[in-house]
Write a protein that holds these residues in place. Structure first.
Motif, short mmCIF file in Angstrom:
data_model
loop_
_atom_site.label_atom_id
_atom_site.label_comp_id
_atom_site.label_asym_id
_atom_site.label_seq_id
_atom_site.Cartn_x
_atom_site.Cartn_y
_atom_site.Cartn_z
N ASP A 53 36.64 -43.88 -6.84
CA ASP A 53 36.42 -44.42 -5.34
C ASP A 53 36.73 -43.06 -4.66
O ASP A 53 37.32 -42.21 -5.02
N SER A 54 36.33 -43.00 -3.20
CA SER A 54 36.74 -41.92 -2.37
C SER A 54 38.05 -41.97 -1.82
O SER A 54 38.74 -42.68 -2.14
N ASP A 56 38.87 -41.42 1.18
CA ASP A 56 38.91 -41.73 2.43
C ASP A 56 40.00 -42.78 2.87
O ASP A 56 40.39 -43.71 2.16
N GLY A 57 40.86 -42.39 3.89
CA GLY A 57 41.98 -43.26 4.50
C GLY A 57 43.33 -43.14 3.56
O GLY A 57 44.29 -43.68 4.15
N TYR A 58 43.46 -41.97 2.60
CA TYR A 58 44.29 -42.16 1.84
C TYR A 58 45.58 -41.18 2.87
O TYR A 58 45.08 -40.40 3.43
N ASP A 59 46.71 -41.68 2.69
CA ASP A 59 47.84 -41.06 3.01
C ASP A 59 49.21 -41.49 2.26
O ASP A 59 49.31 -42.68 1.65
N TRP A 127 45.15 -44.66 -5.40
CA TRP A 127 44.40 -44.98 -4.36
C TRP A 127 42.84 -45.31 -4.68
O TRP A 127 42.02 -46.21 -4.26
N ARG A 128 42.22 -44.09 -5.30
CA ARG A 128 40.89 -43.91 -5.63
C ARG A 128 40.50 -44.89 -6.79
O ARG A 128 39.45 -44.88 -7.11
N ARG A 132 43.61 -48.83 -2.75
CA ARG A 132 43.13 -48.88 -1.51
C ARG A 132 43.22 -50.43 -1.05
O ARG A 132 43.44 -50.62 0.16
#
Length: 211
Positions: A53-54, A56-59, A127-128, A132
């Motif tokens: 997955d992307s 996006d939003g990862y931290d 995450w990906r 997430r």
């Protein structure tokens, strides 16, 4: 996320890991031992194969670490004591002495500040591939998991080289550790129901061929 009783039998903390090769040395790190090759291959076939997955939003802050463990010790300090040799600590649990054998590059490290605690499956990789959608507490548990082969003390240089790469992009310089690395990677992915890509599966099978 899987929490199988069968895995507990093979996750005995303190099992000695040996590396093989022309300059083989014992690895003095002791994360819980992952399943053996045959079980690992079976678990690998059970993982969902899907594109990553992307980001996006990862931290990284979405995976709180290092959490308090025992007394004044946090997760990092706990792993440093577990994986090191002759480790001494002060009242705040900070190491004051010891040495660490980095299985990724077959190097000894004598300064704890040069030791990194590696997430075998990096936080960004988690995450990906599924994390997430987890809760904050689930991500914290993942980032501080002492009950699987997810955390290991290694040299800072090898950890920086790895970054958030998967086995299709990075593998330890120490070829004698390839089998254990693949077993550890699959163990974590299987426990947490994380997906794998086609290239990742091919790389893991290649690493497992070294067992």
């Amino acid at each position: 996320m899987r929490r199988l009783a069968a895995l507990a039998a093979v996750a005995a903390i303190g099992a000695t890991v040996l590396v093989t090769g022309p300059s083989a040395q014992p690895a003095l790190a002791y994360p819980p031992t992952p399943p053996g090759e045959s079980v690992t291959r079976d678990h690998l076939t059970q993982l969902t194969v899907a594109p990553d997955d992307s980001m996006d939003g990862y931290d990284r802050d979405l995976f709180p670490h290092w959490s308090s463990q025992n007394g004044t010790c946090d997760t990092r300090e706990t792993v440093l004591q577990r994986d090191g040799t002759n480790v001494t600590v002060d009242d705040d649990c900070s190491p004051t002495g010891g040495s660490w054998y980095s299985v990724y590059d077959a190097q000894w490290v004598s300064d704890s500040s040069d030791v990194h605690i590696d997430h075998v499956v990096p936080l960004a990789e988690a995450w990906r591939t599924g994390a997430r959608d987890w809760s904050d507490s689930e991500r914290e548990s993942f980032a501080n998991d002492l009950g699987s082969s997810q955390l290991i003390a290694v040299s800072g240089s090898s950890n920086m080289s790895k970054g958030d790469s998967g086995p299709e992009q990075w593998r330890p310089d120490n070829t004698g550790y390839w089998c254990m690395y693949a077993r550890s990677w699959v163990d974590v992915k299987y426990r947490y129901d994380l997906t794998v890509s086609e290239d990742e599966v091919a790389a893991l099978n290649d690493l497992l061929n070294s067992c």
